[in-house]
Write a protein that holds these residues in place. Structure first.
Motif, short mmCIF file in Angstrom:
data_model
loop_
_atom_site.label_atom_id
_atom_site.label_comp_id
_atom_site.label_asym_id
_atom_site.label_seq_id
_atom_site.Cartn_x
_atom_site.Cartn_y
_atom_site.Cartn_z
N UNK A 24 0.81 -1.23 0.00
CA UNK A 24 0.00 0.00 0.00
C UNK A 24 0.84 1.27 0.00
N UNK A 25 1.87 1.33 0.86
CA UNK A 25 2.73 2.51 0.89
C UNK A 25 3.49 2.66 -0.42
N UNK A 26 3.99 1.55 -0.95
CA UNK A 26 4.70 1.61 -2.22
C UNK A 26 3.81 2.06 -3.36
N UNK A 27 2.54 1.65 -3.34
CA UNK A 27 1.61 2.06 -4.40
C UNK A 27 1.33 3.55 -4.35
N UNK A 28 1.21 4.12 -3.14
CA UNK A 28 0.97 5.56 -3.02
C UNK A 28 2.17 6.35 -3.53
N UNK A 29 3.37 5.95 -3.10
CA UNK A 29 4.57 6.65 -3.56
C UNK A 29 4.74 6.47 -5.07
N UNK A 30 4.49 5.25 -5.55
CA UNK A 30 4.58 5.00 -6.99
C UNK A 30 3.59 5.81 -7.79
N UNK A 31 2.41 6.10 -7.20
CA UNK A 31 1.42 6.92 -7.89
C UNK A 31 1.92 8.33 -8.12
N UNK A 55 4.30 12.26 -12.01
CA UNK A 55 5.30 13.32 -12.14
C UNK A 55 6.37 13.01 -13.19
N UNK A 56 6.89 11.78 -13.22
CA UNK A 56 7.99 11.46 -14.15
C UNK A 56 7.54 10.55 -15.29
N UNK A 57 6.32 10.06 -15.26
CA UNK A 57 5.83 9.24 -16.36
C UNK A 57 5.69 7.77 -16.00
N UNK A 109 1.00 8.61 -24.58
CA UNK A 109 0.60 9.91 -25.15
C UNK A 109 -0.33 10.70 -24.24
N UNK A 110 -1.18 10.01 -23.48
CA UNK A 110 -2.09 10.71 -22.58
C UNK A 110 -1.32 11.46 -21.50
N UNK A 111 -0.27 10.84 -20.95
CA UNK A 111 0.54 11.51 -19.94
C UNK A 111 1.31 12.68 -20.55
N UNK A 112 1.83 12.49 -21.76
CA UNK A 112 2.58 13.55 -22.42
C UNK A 112 1.70 14.77 -22.69
#
Length: 619
Positions: free
Chosen positions: A172-179, A184-186, A297-300
């Motif tokens: 759970x903590x890793x998923x939040x940080x990964x989100x 932010x970085x893609x 492309x959506x993130x870009x």
């Protein structure tokens, strides 16, 4: 002569009199007519003034109506434009895209590369099954050659439970940080970043000299699993064609099952340290291959990097044909659509009520707390029905049931069955309803575990010599679990919640499930010592039966339902049987009585060419 002259004079006077009389009458008539005309003119003038005022008032009202109609027409035009954009979007997905296999190759290639990281995730999940028997055997043998002095590590039962379960508690903590990293970085850069804790974690495990080093390595691999899996699913969702999205996403759990099979096979023939060193390959290779595919492309577009988004779309659609009757390419049409969607999203965010309290209030409504409680019970029964316990402790589990079949071979068979069923499950979830699948799954799991516990009891007591039966029953148990009770609760973490809290609620439910998984895996050794090898299987069988009853009473059907219908279930009732059916009937009656009158008749609606009646009815 005199008489004649007198007659002339008299006639002349008489004529003058007649003339004067006529003139007087005419003059009087003229005066009266003039007076009458003057009065008429006055009356007419007043009437004209009143009419002018009335006309001015009517004109003002008319202008108001015209302006109101103009505004209504403008709003309708805006709605028509939005609807037209939806039709164009649907058209671009359905008619403009090529249907040949060649056109899908870039999407398949990119999806397979990002999903490839799930192999190391599967290895980390199954690794405790091959590690714990080696560490536990060092204690059981009581041989000094297996002590830490000879380079081997010894571990107690409690330490083994921590080694198995700690990889789950950090998800759970890793998923939040990964989100945050993912936004932010893609998407692809987050997967690359996940390789760092993965390599460090596996290297710590491989070179460990004590149990804390192994636990620290497992913690890092847990973080890496959370950072690598979510971005891969999001990336596939954003680049895949609509009708291929589900199939491409299902490749991720398939690769995870493949990783489990690889782990069991290597554990059968290799030392656990060698398996840990080789696991670094499955983390590094996907990161190297990611350099050959473009970012989402959506993130870009969301970051304003339009040129890169255009390049990404051209790569994804490089085998797509030129759309008919259009000057733009399919990539250009999709780029325009992404820009419009991003603009609408920004406008919606600017108008949305800000603040955490508005979200918190939603959880105090029936549509907020009821799904949370429902999923809490469902995940509790899922975890304690033995689905993940038998995976994390598969080698020990097969040894304890009294089977003479090689436990590593049995674990390989289980991993293979899971991999095959993850492919079959994609078809089943699209075809069958959720409730019958989970109920049938729970009943099937209970039968398999009940019979396996019975044969385990007979084998350990020397009553039976059919040592292969528990293994076969456990394989059937895995098959039945994959039908419903294992995959479906994970898919319901989003669809049960209203749109206002869906993102936050999904994260809460996902975290809650992982915490329950940690508790279940951590308590397996205690439950085994308390119930015994046969009793733990009967415990799993009882929980599976309770899961089926729980679903029958409380879980609403979500397959083929609109999200508004699912939300309406939680507003009206808590039990699925009877009450909700009556509420639905009452609602239908009330809807028929209180149907709003539309300004536009169905016959007046202009349909687009080729547009279905069903689509128009749902608009």
């Amino acid at each position: 002569t005199y008489a004649a002259n007198s007659a002339v004079v008299m006639s002349t006077k008489l004529g003058q009199y007649i003339v004067m009389t006529n003139i007087t009458q005419v003059t009087g008539g003229i005066k009266r007519h003039a007076i009458c005309n003057r009065d008429t003119v006055r009356i007419t003038s007043k009437a004209c003034q009143g009419r002018t005022q009335y006309e001015k008032l009517a004109s003002y009202k008319s202008n108001e109506l015209v302006e109101e109609n103009a505004r209504a027409i403008l709003e309708e035009k805006k709605e028509d434009e939005k609807f037209r954009e939806i039709i164009v979007s649907c058209k671009s997905l359905s008619n403009y895209e090529g249907r040949s296999f060649k056109t899908l190759l870039p999407q398949i290639y990119a999806a397979m590369i990002v999903a490839l990281y799930h192999i190391v995730v599967g290895v980390s999940l199954a690794y405790s099954a091959i590690l714990i028997p080696s560490l536990d055997r060092n204690v059981t043998d009581g041989n000094s050659t297996n002590s830490s002095d000879s380079g081997e590590i010894i571990a107690t039962k409690d330490e083994c439970s921590w080694i198995a379960s700690v990889v789950v508690i950090v998800v759970p903590l890793g998923a939040i940080i990964g989100g945050f990293f993912m936004d932010s970085i893609g998407r692809l850069n987050t997967i690359k970043l996940a390789a760092i804790p993965s390599v460090i974690g596996w290297s710590l495990i491989a070179s460990a000299t004590n149990v804390p080093m192994i636990i620290a390595g497992r913690l890092l691999t847990g973080f890496a699993s959370a950072w690598g899996t979510s971005p891969a699913i999001v990336y596939i969702t954003e680049i895949a064609r609509a009708d291929m999205r589900g199939s491409l996403i299902s490749s991720a759990p398939t690769f995870a099952s493949l990783g489990m099979v690889i782990c069991f096979l290597k554990g059968w023939f290799m030392h656990w340290r060698t398996v840990a060193w080789l696991s670094n390959i499955y983390a590094i290779v996907p990161c190297l291959l990611i350099f050959f595919i473009p970012e989402s492309p959506a993130w870009l577009v969301s970051k304003g990097r339009i040129e890169q988004a255009a390049h990404s779309l051209r790569w994804i659609n490089k085998y797509q044909p030129q759309p008919e009757n259009r000057n733009e390419s399919l990539a250009e049409l999709q780029l325009n659509q992404l820009q419009k969607e991003h603009q609408q999203k920004l406008e919606a965010q600017s108008q949305r009520e800000a603040g955490i309290m508005s979200v918190v209030k939603e959880f105090f409504k029936p549509t907020g707390y009821k799904p949370i409680l429902l999923l809490l019970g469902l995940f509790l029964m899922q975890q304690f029905s033995g689905i993940y316990m038998t995976l994390f402790y598969s080698i020990d589990f097969f040894r304890n049931v009294g089977s003479t079949i090689n436990p590593y071979l049995a674990s390989v068979l289980i991993g293979t069955v899971r991999m095959i069923m993850s492919c079959v499950n994609t078809f089943m979830l699209r075809t069958f309803h959720r409730r019958p699948l989970i109920m049938a799954s729970g009943v099937g799991m209970a039968i398999c575990m009940g019979l396996s516990g019975l044969f385990t009891y007979w084998i350990l007591n020397g009553t039976s010599t059919e040592n292969w039966i528990p293994v076969v029953l456990l394989l059937l148990y895995v098959i039945t679990s994959m039908v419903g009770l294992l995959p479906i609760p994970w898919t319901m973490t989003a669809e049960l919640f209203s749109i206002e809290i869906r993102g936050v609620a999904h994260s809460i439910a996902y975290s809650m499930a992982n915490v329950l998984m940690f508790i279940a895996i951590k308590s397996y050794i205690f439950l085994t010592e308390a119930f015994g090898p046969a009793g733990i299987q009967w415990f799993f069988a009882v929980v599976s039966i309770f899961a089926s009853v729980y679903v029958f009473l409380f879980l609403p059907e979500t397959h083929g339902k609109k999200l508004s219908e699912i939300t309406g279930y939680f507003e009206d009732s808590s039990i699925f049987l009877g009450l909700v059916k009556q509420d639905v009937k009452k609602k239908k009656k009330n809807q028929k009585k209180n149907l709003p009158v539309s300004r536009v008749g169905k016959t007046d609606i202009v349909k687009a060419k080729g547009q279905s009646e069903k689509l128009m009815n749902n608009v």
